[in-house]
Design an enzyme around this catalytic site. Structure first.
Site, PDB file in Angstrom:
ATOM      1  N   HIS A 165      39.287  36.689  44.930  1.00  0.00           N
ATOM      2  CA  HIS A 165      39.616  37.953  44.265  1.00  0.00           C
ATOM      3  C   HIS A 165      41.074  38.363  44.467  1.00  0.00           C
ATOM      4  CE1 HIS A 165      35.108  39.278  44.059  1.00  0.00           C
ATOM      5  NE2 HIS A 165      35.408  38.323  43.215  1.00  0.00           N
ATOM      6  N   GLY A 180      21.640  44.154  57.094  1.00  0.00           N
ATOM      7  CA  GLY A 180      20.798  44.522  55.958  1.00  0.00           C
ATOM      8  C   GLY A 180      20.576  43.346  55.015  1.00  0.00           C
TER       9      GLY A 180
HETATM   10  P1  NAD Z   1      29.371  44.338  49.629  1.00  0.00           P
HETATM   11  O1  NAD Z   1      29.957  45.676  49.853  1.00  0.00           O
HETATM   12  O2  NAD Z   1      28.548  44.028  48.473  1.00  0.00           O
HETATM   13  O3  NAD Z   1      28.531  43.884  50.868  1.00  0.00           O
HETATM   14  C1  NAD Z   1      28.985  44.005  52.153  1.00  0.00           C
HETATM   15  C2  NAD Z   1      27.796  43.661  53.035  1.00  0.00           C
HETATM   16  O4  NAD Z   1      28.241  43.615  54.368  1.00  0.00           O
HETATM   17  C3  NAD Z   1      26.670  44.693  52.961  1.00  0.00           C
HETATM   18  O5  NAD Z   1      25.430  44.060  52.805  1.00  0.00           O
HETATM   19  C4  NAD Z   1      26.763  45.398  54.333  1.00  0.00           C
HETATM   20  O6  NAD Z   1      25.507  45.825  54.809  1.00  0.00           O
HETATM   21  C5  NAD Z   1      27.334  44.302  55.181  1.00  0.00           C
HETATM   22  N1  NAD Z   1      28.074  44.784  56.340  1.00  0.00           N
HETATM   23  C6  NAD Z   1      28.859  45.874  56.433  1.00  0.00           C
HETATM   24  N2  NAD Z   1      29.382  45.972  57.666  1.00  0.00           N
HETATM   25  C7  NAD Z   1      28.917  44.918  58.371  1.00  0.00           C
HETATM   26  C8  NAD Z   1      29.109  44.460  59.682  1.00  0.00           C
HETATM   27  N3  NAD Z   1      29.888  45.121  60.555  1.00  0.00           N
HETATM   28  N4  NAD Z   1      28.481  43.314  60.072  1.00  0.00           N
HETATM   29  C9  NAD Z   1      27.698  42.644  59.204  1.00  0.00           C
HETATM   30  N5  NAD Z   1      27.468  43.027  57.940  1.00  0.00           N
HETATM   31  C10 NAD Z   1      28.087  44.148  57.524  1.00  0.00           C
HETATM   32  O7  NAD Z   1      30.617  43.417  49.726  1.00  0.00           O
HETATM   33  P2  NAD Z   1      30.882  42.157  48.927  1.00  0.00           P
HETATM   34  O8  NAD Z   1      29.607  41.445  48.635  1.00  0.00           O
HETATM   35  O9  NAD Z   1      31.924  41.483  49.657  1.00  0.00           O
HETATM   36  O10 NAD Z   1      31.420  42.688  47.513  1.00  0.00           O
HETATM   37  C11 NAD Z   1      32.226  43.795  47.332  1.00  0.00           C
HETATM   38  C12 NAD Z   1      33.393  43.537  46.431  1.00  0.00           C
HETATM   39  O11 NAD Z   1      34.397  44.449  46.774  1.00  0.00           O
HETATM   40  C13 NAD Z   1      34.010  42.198  46.611  1.00  0.00           C
HETATM   41  O12 NAD Z   1      34.213  41.713  45.361  1.00  0.00           O
HETATM   42  C14 NAD Z   1      35.355  42.418  47.314  1.00  0.00           C
HETATM   43  O13 NAD Z   1      36.407  41.813  46.588  1.00  0.00           O
HETATM   44  C15 NAD Z   1      35.604  43.869  47.239  1.00  0.00           C
HETATM   45  N6  NAD Z   1      35.951  44.511  48.517  1.00  0.00           N
HETATM   46  C16 NAD Z   1      36.848  43.950  49.363  1.00  0.00           C
HETATM   47  C17 NAD Z   1      37.154  44.569  50.570  1.00  0.00           C
HETATM   48  C18 NAD Z   1      38.124  43.912  51.503  1.00  0.00           C
HETATM   49  O14 NAD Z   1      38.966  43.152  51.067  1.00  0.00           O
HETATM   50  N7  NAD Z   1      38.018  44.172  52.802  1.00  0.00           N
HETATM   51  C19 NAD Z   1      36.567  45.767  50.908  1.00  0.00           C
HETATM   52  C20 NAD Z   1      35.674  46.346  50.012  1.00  0.00           C
HETATM   53  C21 NAD Z   1      35.366  45.699  48.826  1.00  0.00           C
END
Ligand code: NAD
Ligand code: ZN
Length: 252
Positions: free
Chosen positions: A122, A219
């Site tokens: 991404h 989760g």
């Molecule tokens: P998502 O938000 O769909 O899923 C994140 C998952 O991680 C959830 O199931 C949540 O329960 C779990 N989670 C959260 N904290 C956790 C922890 N400490 N330990 C273990 N599990 C944990 O994220 P996704 O599937 O990556 O998709 C979201 C989209 O948003 C992606 O396309 C991404 O590009 C973007 N995004 C990126 C960032 C980043 O770069 N850090 C942040 C937010 C969203």
């Protein structure tokens, strides 16, 4: 921690010289970047539709001012350091336990932690690219400090676009990501709900041809049914540290 399942993860990784890791927003929450679907995530707060309507390539072209007002408010990451899990993954690569990381994250934290083979499908929020002919790349500081809402290129005056994949755009490194995932012996998904395509599709494809899908997440995910081992965790750092500790012990 589920000790028996952890032991199974360790023995699968120990036997594999071709482990690929897929990471999502969940691995970066411990570094201080909220995920989208978690409790305080913007999908929950604002609704996925609203986000999709604005963080969209057509919306960016049509109305860059609204796009940037929104982007500046919700997509500007605080300056953070890689978490323990990022650092452990970099060490695992060095020691031969991890071959590559395919990530949905745009925060650059795997690279900052020292991982070498990272496939960011991404893009990265650290870079902004001129949409004009010159294609000059600017960093996030340039955009943050820009005196107007819409940042423009110093060279040619065109609008800059974040180097991240917006809704309606193709992912980056599609073939590389797919080949890397399908070529793995063991696939470990960390911190992703596996709802975002096409990555979720690659994982699905892997799991129909091969057995060894491991999911480490807080989760449920969309692919829990297909995993040989699912570790339900509150955080990723400690579990990854424990996995590496046990792998190192086996080498002795
Ligand atoms: P998502 O938000 O769909 O899923 C994140 C998952 O991680 C959830 O199931 C949540 O329960 C779990 N989670 C959260 N904290 C956790 C922890 N400490 N330990 C273990 N599990 C944990 O994220 P996704 O599937 O990556 O998709 C979201 C989209 O948003 C992606 O396309 C991404 O590009 C973007 N995004 C990126 C960032 C980043 O770069 N850090 C942040 C937010 C969203
Ligand atoms: Zn330019």
């Amino acid at each position: 921690m589920e000790n028996r399942n952890l032991g199974r993860v360790v023995s699968l990784l120990a036997q594999s010289r071709n482990t690929v890791v897929v990471t999502g927003a969940g691995i970066s929450t411990e570094a201080g970047i909220p995920d989208f679907r978690g409790e305080k995530g913007i999908y929950r707060v604002l609704g996925e539709n609203k986000v999709m309507q604005i963080i969209n390539i057509d919306a960016f072209r049509r109305d860059p001012k609204t796009f940037y007002e929104f982007y500046r408010q919700y997509f500007t990451f605080p300056p953070v350091e890689p978490s323990l899990a990022h650092r452990i993954l970099a060490e695992m690569e060095k020691e031969g336990y991890v071959k590559a990381i395919v990530t949905q994250n745009i925060d650059n934290l795997h690279q900052k932690a020292g991982s070498k083979r990272v496939i960011p499908i991404h893009g990265t929020a650290d870079d902004f690219i001129c949409t004009g002919k010159c294609k000059t790349v600017y960093d996030a500081d340039y955009v943050r400090d820009f005196p107007e809402v819409i940042p423009t290129c110093q060279v040619c005056g065109s609008i800059l676009k974040p180097d991240v994949v917006l809704f309606g755009e193709n992912i980056k490194n599609y073939l590389d990501a797919r080949d890397t995932i399908l070529g793995a012996k063991v696939l470990v998904v960390i911190g992703s709900s596996l709802t975002v395509y096409p990555l979720a599709g690659f994982v699905k494809e892997f799991s129909t041809f091969y057995q060894d899908l491991i999911i480490i997440n807080k989760g449920p995910t969309q692919m829990d049914h297909a995993a040989v081992i699912k570790l339900n965790v509150e955080t990723t750092g400690e579990v990854m540290q424990e996995i590496l500790r046990r792998l190192r012990m086996m080498e002795r």
